[in-house]
Design a protein around this motif. Structure first.
Motif, short mmCIF file in Angstrom:
data_model
loop_
_atom_site.label_atom_id
_atom_site.label_comp_id
_atom_site.label_asym_id
_atom_site.label_seq_id
_atom_site.Cartn_x
_atom_site.Cartn_y
_atom_site.Cartn_z
N ARG A 84 -6.71 -6.44 -0.57
CA ARG A 84 -7.41 -6.93 0.60
C ARG A 84 -6.70 -6.43 1.85
O ARG A 84 -5.47 -6.56 1.97
CB ARG A 84 -7.46 -8.46 0.63
CG ARG A 84 -8.25 -9.09 -0.49
CD ARG A 84 -9.73 -8.84 -0.37
NE ARG A 84 -10.47 -9.54 -1.41
CZ ARG A 84 -10.66 -9.09 -2.65
NH1 ARG A 84 -10.15 -7.91 -3.01
NH2 ARG A 84 -11.33 -9.79 -3.54
N GLU A 85 -7.44 -5.87 2.75
CA GLU A 85 -6.89 -5.47 4.04
C GLU A 85 -6.59 -6.72 4.84
O GLU A 85 -7.46 -7.59 5.01
CB GLU A 85 -7.88 -4.58 4.78
CG GLU A 85 -7.35 -4.01 6.08
CD GLU A 85 -8.33 -3.05 6.74
OE1 GLU A 85 -8.02 -2.59 7.85
OE2 GLU A 85 -9.39 -2.77 6.13
N CYS A 86 -5.37 -6.85 5.36
CA CYS A 86 -4.97 -8.07 6.04
C CYS A 86 -3.79 -7.79 6.96
O CYS A 86 -2.84 -7.10 6.58
CB CYS A 86 -4.60 -9.14 5.02
SG CYS A 86 -4.13 -10.73 5.74
N ASP A 87 -3.86 -8.33 8.16
CA ASP A 87 -2.75 -8.28 9.12
C ASP A 87 -1.94 -9.56 8.95
O ASP A 87 -2.40 -10.65 9.32
CB ASP A 87 -3.29 -8.16 10.54
CG ASP A 87 -2.20 -7.94 11.57
OD1 ASP A 87 -1.02 -8.25 11.28
OD2 ASP A 87 -2.52 -7.49 12.69
N VAL B 282 -1.78 -7.15 -0.25
CA VAL B 282 -2.37 -6.96 1.06
C VAL B 282 -1.61 -5.88 1.81
O VAL B 282 -0.43 -5.64 1.56
CB VAL B 282 -2.39 -8.26 1.90
CG1 VAL B 282 -3.29 -9.31 1.27
CG2 VAL B 282 -0.97 -8.81 2.10
N ASP B 283 -2.31 -5.25 2.74
CA ASP B 283 -1.71 -4.23 3.60
C ASP B 283 -2.69 -3.99 4.74
O ASP B 283 -3.88 -4.30 4.60
CB ASP B 283 -1.45 -2.94 2.81
CG ASP B 283 -0.36 -2.08 3.42
OD1 ASP B 283 -0.51 -1.69 4.59
OD2 ASP B 283 0.65 -1.82 2.75
N ILE B 284 -2.19 -3.44 5.85
CA ILE B 284 -3.10 -3.06 6.93
C ILE B 284 -3.60 -1.63 6.76
O ILE B 284 -4.53 -1.21 7.44
CB ILE B 284 -2.44 -3.23 8.32
CG1 ILE B 284 -1.16 -2.39 8.42
CG2 ILE B 284 -2.16 -4.69 8.62
CD1 ILE B 284 -0.57 -2.35 9.83
N SER C 8 -4.03 2.16 0.33
CA SER C 8 -4.05 1.02 -0.60
C SER C 8 -5.17 1.19 -1.62
O SER C 8 -4.97 0.94 -2.82
CB SER C 8 -4.24 -0.28 0.18
OG SER C 8 -3.15 -0.52 1.05
N GLY D 299 0.77 -1.23 0.00
CA GLY D 299 0.00 0.00 0.00
C GLY D 299 0.80 1.28 0.00
O GLY D 299 0.28 2.34 -0.37
N ARG E 215 -5.61 0.67 4.85
CA ARG E 215 -6.69 0.55 3.86
C ARG E 215 -6.78 1.76 2.93
O ARG E 215 -6.86 1.60 1.71
CB ARG E 215 -8.02 0.37 4.60
CG ARG E 215 -9.23 0.24 3.68
CD ARG E 215 -10.51 0.01 4.47
NE ARG E 215 -11.66 -0.11 3.59
CZ ARG E 215 -12.01 -1.23 2.98
NH1 ARG E 215 -11.30 -2.32 3.13
NH2 ARG E 215 -13.07 -1.25 2.19
N ASP E 216 -6.76 2.96 3.49
CA ASP E 216 -7.03 4.15 2.68
C ASP E 216 -5.98 4.35 1.58
O ASP E 216 -6.32 4.58 0.42
CB ASP E 216 -7.11 5.39 3.56
CG ASP E 216 -8.36 5.40 4.44
OD1 ASP E 216 -9.28 4.61 4.17
OD2 ASP E 216 -8.41 6.21 5.40
#
Length: 268
Positions: free
Chosen positions: A80-83, A55-57, A62, A34, A59-60
């Motif tokens: 996809r938002e993902c930890d 993926v990234d934590i 990304s 992101g 969101r905005d």
């Protein structure tokens, strides 16, 4: 060199750079895509007409990146938002993205966090968290793509390292431990996966002028250190790292595996 001129340097020279026909249509998965180096990697693959999932934590930023890439006429990345510290959730997200786009041809293990810390202050929880971000997901992301790459007849895995341990940097020993381990992971996986035509390499950046680095650590002393330490006197930008990743993902690098490629302006 101030932030404005660094940013301008990163904008120059984007046109006329190499295109890799073998990357067109390839399915690429990037962790931490992101912002920073990861965003440059996502954008670079999209410009090659690859289908990128990341993926990234965050969101905005990304979502904004995906919009920017699509608006420029490149294939819109899947985000996809993902930890990535939650390995079961991480691997489940990778499976869902592969189901949507197809088995991945390329994996770029980019996500990382170089939070500064003193040895005396490290707790077990802190240690585990740093490893959970910088080391553990690399293996489990690779594990998640192996079967798909076998079905595809091969693939390329690129792990992002760091020159921090090469040059004996202090101030973040758990991070340097995790990043030193990347070379061992790369070489071990390259041997195990070579029979399936899956190549595994490390790209090791130097001090890259990301927004995070510029806002937190690149001060006048840092600028002086860069000028003293790099053979090349320009500033290392995320795009410079992304270009090496593109090469290693492409068929041009067909016999490159188990290696470390340092992109640092000649510092290490």
């Amino acid at each position: 060199m101030g932030q404005q001129s660094v940013g301008q340097q990163g904008e120059q020279g984007q046109e006329g750079l190499a295109r890799f026909p073998s990357l067109a249509g390839k399915r690429v998965f990037v962790t931490g895509g992101g912002s920073g180096i990861g965003a440059a990697i996502v954008e670079a693959f999209a410009r090659q007409d690859a289908q990128v999932a990341f993926v990234d934590i965050a969101r905005d930023c990304s979502l904004a990146l995906s919009e920017k890439i699509a608006a420029a006429g490149s294939p819109r990345p899947l985000f996809r938002e993902c930890d990535i510290r939650d390995i079961p959730a991480f691997q489940r997200t990778m499976r869902e993205l592969a189901d949507e786009s197809g088995d991945f041809d390329v994996l770029v293990n980019n996500a990382g966090n170089d939070q500064r810390h003193k040895p005396e202050e490290v707790t077990l929880d802190f240690w585990n968290n740093v490893i959970a971000i910088n080391q553990r997901p690399m293996f489990f992301a690779a594990q998640a793509v192996i079967d798909g790459m076998k079905r595809r007849g091969g693939g390329s895995i690129v792990n992002l390292g760091s020159t921090s341990w090469h040059i004996a940097n202090g101030g973040y020993p758990v991070y340097t431990t995790a990043k030193a381990a990347v070379s061992g992971l790369t070489r071990g996986l390259a041997r195990d996966l070579g029979p399936y035509n899956i190549r595994v390499n490390t790209v090791t950046p130097g001090w890259v002028m990301t927004e995070r680095q510029l806002s937190m650590w690149v001060d006048a002393e840092g600028e002086k250190l860069i000028d003293q330490s790099q053979c090349l006197k320009g500033r290392l930008m995320p795009e410079h790292v992304a270009r090496m990743v593109l090469f290693l993902a492409s068929d041009d690098a067909a016999m490159c595996t188990a290696q470390e490629y340092i992109v640092d302006g000649g510092w290490a």
